[in-house]
Every structure is written in structure tokens, then in C-alpha cells.
Write a protein that holds these residues in place. Structure first.
Motif, PDB file in Angstrom:
ATOM      1  N   ARG A   1      27.629 -19.356  -3.594  1.00 18.60           N
ATOM      2  CA  ARG A   1      27.603 -18.084  -2.857  1.00 18.60           C
ATOM      3  C   ARG A   1      27.648 -18.309  -1.345  1.00 18.60           C
ATOM      4  NH1 ARG A   1      23.952 -16.679  -7.054  1.00 18.60           N
ATOM      5  NH2 ARG A   1      22.237 -17.577  -5.859  1.00 18.60           N
ATOM      6  N   GLY A   2      28.095 -17.288  -0.644  1.00 20.49           N
ATOM      7  CA  GLY A   2      28.114 -17.345   0.819  1.00 20.49           C
ATOM      8  C   GLY A   2      29.071 -18.417   1.315  1.00 20.49           C
ATOM      9  N   LEU A   3      28.905 -18.769   2.582  1.00 18.82           N
ATOM     10  CA  LEU A   3      29.767 -19.802   3.157  1.00 18.82           C
ATOM     11  C   LEU A   3      28.958 -21.086   3.319  1.00 18.82           C
ATOM     12  CD1 LEU A   3      31.807 -18.025   5.989  1.00 18.82           C
ATOM     13  CD2 LEU A   3      32.656 -18.906   3.796  1.00 18.82           C
ATOM     14  N   ALA A   4      29.626 -22.210   3.204  1.00 26.47           N
ATOM     15  CA  ALA A   4      28.952 -23.491   3.417  1.00 26.47           C
ATOM     16  C   ALA A   4      28.553 -23.595   4.889  1.00 26.47           C
ATOM     17  CB  ALA A   4      29.878 -24.635   3.030  1.00 26.47           C
ATOM     18  N   ASP A   5      27.406 -24.237   5.120  1.00 26.45           N
ATOM     19  CA  ASP A   5      26.891 -24.404   6.480  1.00 26.45           C
ATOM     20  C   ASP A   5      27.337 -25.777   7.005  1.00 26.45           C
ATOM     21  OD1 ASP A   5      25.485 -24.757   8.776  1.00 26.45           O
ATOM     22  OD2 ASP A   5      23.490 -24.573   7.868  1.00 26.45           O
ATOM     23  N   TRP A   6      28.350 -25.751   7.838  1.00 29.15           N
ATOM     24  CA  TRP A   6      28.895 -27.023   8.336  1.00 29.15           C
ATOM     25  C   TRP A   6      28.081 -27.605   9.489  1.00 29.15           C
ATOM     26  CZ3 TRP A   6      33.318 -30.000   6.893  1.00 29.15           C
ATOM     27  CH2 TRP A   6      33.902 -29.554   5.698  1.00 29.15           C
ATOM     28  N   SER A   7      27.128 -26.808  10.030  1.00 29.50           N
ATOM     29  CA  SER A   7      26.304 -27.374  11.112  1.00 29.50           C
ATOM     30  C   SER A   7      25.435 -28.509  10.545  1.00 29.50           C
ATOM     31  CB  SER A   7      25.442 -26.300  11.777  1.00 29.50           C
ATOM     32  OG  SER A   7      24.484 -25.831  10.864  1.00 29.50           O
TER      33      SER A   7
ATOM     34  N   ARG B   1      44.967 -24.597   7.368  1.00 25.67           N
ATOM     35  CA  ARG B   1      44.886 -25.404   8.589  1.00 25.67           C
ATOM     36  C   ARG B   1      43.774 -24.903   9.519  1.00 25.67           C
ATOM     37  NH1 ARG B   1      47.680 -29.283  11.115  1.00 25.67           N
ATOM     38  NH2 ARG B   1      48.275 -29.094  13.309  1.00 25.67           N
ATOM     39  N   ALA B   2      43.678 -23.578   9.650  1.00 25.12           N
ATOM     40  CA  ALA B   2      42.688 -23.021  10.576  1.00 25.12           C
ATOM     41  C   ALA B   2      41.270 -23.347  10.105  1.00 25.12           C
ATOM     42  CB  ALA B   2      42.879 -21.508  10.698  1.00 25.12           C
ATOM     43  N   SER B   3      41.014 -23.170   8.799  1.00 23.98           N
ATOM     44  CA  SER B   3      39.650 -23.438   8.311  1.00 23.98           C
ATOM     45  C   SER B   3      39.331 -24.931   8.402  1.00 23.98           C
ATOM     46  CB  SER B   3      39.465 -22.914   6.885  1.00 23.98           C
ATOM     47  OG  SER B   3      40.404 -23.499   6.008  1.00 23.98           O
ATOM     48  N   ALA B   4      40.346 -25.769   8.297  1.00 24.45           N
ATOM     49  CA  ALA B   4      40.120 -27.215   8.438  1.00 24.45           C
ATOM     50  C   ALA B   4      39.787 -27.539   9.893  1.00 24.45           C
ATOM     51  CB  ALA B   4      41.352 -27.987   7.987  1.00 24.45           C
ATOM     52  N   GLU B   5      40.543 -26.955  10.803  1.00 29.48           N
ATOM     53  CA  GLU B   5      40.335 -27.284  12.219  1.00 29.48           C
ATOM     54  C   GLU B   5      38.968 -26.840  12.718  1.00 29.48           C
ATOM     55  OE1 GLU B   5      44.906 -27.595  13.843  1.00 29.48           O
ATOM     56  OE2 GLU B   5      43.801 -25.719  14.151  1.00 29.48           O
ATOM     57  N   THR B   6      38.526 -25.648  12.277  1.00 32.04           N
ATOM     58  CA  THR B   6      37.224 -25.190  12.785  1.00 32.04           C
ATOM     59  C   THR B   6      36.080 -26.004  12.190  1.00 32.04           C
ATOM     60  OG1 THR B   6      37.145 -23.491  11.083  1.00 32.04           O
ATOM     61  CG2 THR B   6      37.909 -22.791  13.247  1.00 32.04           C
ATOM     62  N   ARG B   7      36.300 -26.608  11.030  1.00 30.06           N
ATOM     63  CA  ARG B   7      35.197 -27.355  10.390  1.00 30.06           C
ATOM     64  C   ARG B   7      35.143 -28.826  10.794  1.00 30.06           C
ATOM     65  NH1 ARG B   7      36.300 -22.981   7.698  1.00 30.06           N
ATOM     66  NH2 ARG B   7      34.640 -21.901   6.565  1.00 30.06           N
ATOM     67  N   LEU B   8      36.258 -29.351  11.204  1.00 27.80           N
ATOM     68  CA  LEU B   8      36.291 -30.784  11.524  1.00 27.80           C
ATOM     69  C   LEU B   8      35.804 -31.009  12.964  1.00 27.80           C
ATOM     70  CD1 LEU B   8      37.069 -33.372  10.042  1.00 27.80           C
ATOM     71  CD2 LEU B   8      39.279 -33.253  11.162  1.00 27.80           C
ATOM     72  N   ARG B   9      34.469 -30.877  13.149  1.00 26.81           N
ATOM     73  CA  ARG B   9      33.915 -30.938  14.499  1.00 26.81           C
ATOM     74  C   ARG B   9      33.156 -32.240  14.699  1.00 26.81           C
ATOM     75  NH1 ARG B   9      31.815 -25.239  13.310  1.00 26.81           N
ATOM     76  NH2 ARG B   9      30.157 -26.455  12.355  1.00 26.81           N
ATOM     77  N   GLY B  10      32.977 -32.567  15.981  1.00 29.47           N
ATOM     78  CA  GLY B  10      32.111 -33.688  16.356  1.00 29.47           C
ATOM     79  C   GLY B  10      32.472 -34.971  15.626  1.00 29.47           C
TER      80      GLY B  10
END
Ligand code: FMN
Length: 336
Positions: free
Chosen positions: A185-191, A213-222
């Protein structure tokens, strides 16, 4: 998305992994995804396999480890509780020629956690440590582990587990940013993933809700080393190419391409499974991938492979009448 990471001699490039999915990521599915996304899938992982089944010589469990050379790099995921069986099963994984063994600490299913496996291991870090130490000592191939952010909101201990894993010689981690209580449920917490990637020095990959592509780019942080892609690979088997910025036709408007993918999947399934197993696995892909097509429900209602093939042939004939060219899947992929 051009990140890659190294697991000793194994180069995972790009750092995009076909996530393990029970009942889905069998060898035919993994091969389909690799064929449709040439050069864009860095690693594929088996469905999770019970160590009870493996160590009790279940033929079905052994069959689940089988793979083709062109799937490499290939990992086998095991689940269970008993330290000795986890160790022995990991040795069987090594003996079958897999490139790495992965320990499942994320499965939320009651039948798995009740027996101490999957996400339940996150509630028993000391026992998990014993498992990891025993497996690490036994196998020489790379050892990885996949977990959730924790058992529930109040008990998010993925960082503590990650530190222990690093100390015990686990070589990469995947974190699905949901708790066991959340299920899907909900969205995964990538923080959570980002924080852990900062605090340990082994590669940390994230899992959850990457679909384009957009969801990959916003999640691939740090310092996140890479991404696992699961459900989106069923909805759009070209998703790895999409994430890598390739032009891929919209499946809802490309009936000939959809048909070719399905045809190829049936071919691959039939190489591996008896007809009755093909029927169920085929329905799964059709259900997810063929939304919007009027024949989707007919395939899902069919109870035999012969019926499913008849429906596909009928759709094919209708398309050819309308001058769609229904060629081989290889032709479709290069035309993407
Ligand atoms: C049908 C299904 C089966 C799954 N089976 C497994 C499994 O065997 N092992 C595992 O570690 N995760 C399993 N997962 C979790 C996925 O690997 C992934 O972490 C999760 O679906 C979130 O990623 P996604 O949004 O890209 O699907 C499964 C998920 C689904 C939907």
C-alpha cells in the motif's frame, strides 16, 4: 540512468535489476525481459526459493534455480529460518552456477513469516546474524540481501540490519521502502534507502514504484547504487529500455507488438513448463500488460493452452486483415 556497480568480479551495468517476484520471475520471464531490453538489464534474480524445499531435495525447488547462460549475471534468492538449511541451500545455489546468492528478508506473506522467514528475520536480528555468518562462511560467491524498511511504522530497523550485514560480509543490499505492515500500500519511502546508502559502504539499491524514466530519475538520489524494477516489468516489459531513455512504442497503441511479445513469452514458457503451468503464467502477463485490449479477458478466462493459443491466433488474423505486420519479436524490438 548510467550508474553501475561492482560485486567483486561482477559488473552490474547498468545498475538496473529485475526484482525477484514469486510466481513471476521464472527463467522464461527473465529471458523475455533480457531479450526485450538488450543491454539495459544489469542483473536478474530468481523468484524466492524455499530452503526447506531445496534441502529436502524437492525437484520443484531445484527446477526453480535453473537458468540459461544468457541470463547472467544471475542471482538466486532463498528464504527460510533454519541456519543450517540456509547455509546448505546457499551452497546448492553456488553449485548450480548462479553468480550470487540473495537472502530474502522482505516477504510479508503470512505463510512465510509464520515460519520465521522473509520479513520476520528483520524482527530477529541476532538470528539473522547467525544465518548470514553461516552462509558467508560456506559460499565463495557474492552474498546479497533484500529487505523492507522494517516490520511496521514503529519498528523501522533497516539501518541497524544494514550495518550488521556490512559487518558480516554481505556485499550489496536492496531495500524496499515499505514496512511489512504496509504490504504494497501507499508509496515506497525512498528517503530510507537514501539514508542507508549514506551510512554503509556496500552498494545499496532501492525498490518500489519505479515504472518509467521520470520515476527512476527522482528515486536514484545521492549514493543509491541502483534500482530494482518489479511490477512495472509486467505492465511494460520494455520498462528497462524506457528507463534508459530508449524510444519504445506505447503498448496500448501497438497491438502487433503486444502480440509478438505474448507469442515469444509462450514460446519461452513452453520450453520450460508443462502446458498447465504455462496457462497460469501466461495469464499473469496478459492481465498486467494487455489492459485496454478487448481480448484480454478471453485469455484470462481460458482454461487450457490450446484455448489461449486459439484466441491469440484469432487476434493475429484480425490484425493481419487490418494490414498490421505481425512479424517476429526480434523485428519489433529493433523497430522500437
Ligand atoms: C507478485 C510479487 C511477488 C514478489 N515476490 C518477491 C520475492 O520472491 N522476493 C522478494 O524479495 N521480493 C518479492 N516481491 C517484491 C518485489 O521484489 C519488489 O520489492 C516490490 O514489488 C516493490 O517494487 P515494484 O514497485 O518495482 O514492484 C514481490 C512482489 C510482487 C508484486
Amino acid at each position: 540512468m548510467d550508474r553501475s556497480y561492482q560485486l567483486r568480479h561482477l559488473s552490474i551495468a547498468p545498475a538496473l535489476v529485475l526484482a525477484p517476484m514469486s510466481g513471476v520471475t521464472c527463467s522464461p520471464f527473465r529471458r523475455l525481459i533480457k531479450e526485450l531490453n538488450p543491454g539495459h538489464v544489469g542483473l536478474v534474480v530468481s523468484e524466492f526459493i524455499s530452503v526447506e524445499g531445496l534441502t529436502r531435495q524437492s525437484q520443484r525447488s531445484r527446477d526453480m534455480m535453473r537458468f540459461h547462460e544468457n541470463e547472467r549475471p544471475y542471482g538466486v534468492q532463498i528464504f527460510g529460518y533454519d541456519v543450517d538449511r540456509m547455509r546448505d541451500a546457499a551452497l546448492m545455489v553456488q553449485d548450480c552456477g548462479a553468480d550470487l546468492v540473495d537472502i530474502n528478508c522482505g516477504c510479508p506473506a503470512p505463510k512465510v513469516v509464520k515460519r520465521g522467514g522473509g520479513c520476520e528475520l528483520m524482527r530477529q536480528p541476532e538470528h539473522l546474524q547467525k544465518i548470514i555468518a553461516a552462509v558467508r562462511k560456506a559460499v565463495s560467491i557474492p552474498l546479497t540481501l533484500k529487505m523492507r524498511s522494517g516490520w511496521c511504522e514503529e519498528s523501522q530497523n533497516a539501518l541497524e540490519i544494514a550495518r550488521m550485514c556490512e559487518q558480516e560480509g554481505v556485499e550489496a543490499l536492496a531495500i524496499h521502502g515499505r514496512t511489512r505492515a504496509q504490504l504494497y500500500r501507499g508509496l515506497a519511502d525512498w528517503s530510507v534507502v537514501e539514508r542507508i546508502a549514506e551510512q554503509v559502504s556496500i552498494p545499496v539499491l532501492g525498490s518500489g514504484d519505479v515504472c518509467d524514466r521520470a520515476s527512476a530519475e527522482t528515486r536514484l538520489r545521492g549514493k543509491i547504487a541502483g534500482l530494482f524494477i518489479g511490477r512495472a516489468a509486467m505492465e511494460n516489459p520494455f520498462v528497462f529500455s524506457v528507463v534508459r531513455g530508449q524510444a519504445v512504442p506505447d503498448l496500448r497503441r501497438s497491438p502487433a507488438l503486444v502480440l509478438n511479445v505474448l507469442w515469444r513469452y509462450i514460446e519461452l514458457l513452453r520450453e520450460e513448463f508443462p502446458d498447465r503451468a504455462v496457462v497460469g503464467r501466461f495469464k499473469q502477463l496478459v492481465t498486467q500488460m494487455c489492459r485496454g485490449y478487448d481480448w484480454r479477458k478471453d485469455i484470462c478466462r481460458a482454461s487450457t493452452l490450446a484455448e489461449q493459443l486459439d484466441i491469440i491466433q484469432g487476434v493475429r488474423a484480425r490484425l493481419e486483415d487490418r494490414n498490421y505486420s505481425v512479424s517476429s519479436v526480434a523485428g519489433c524490438v529493433t523497430s522500437c
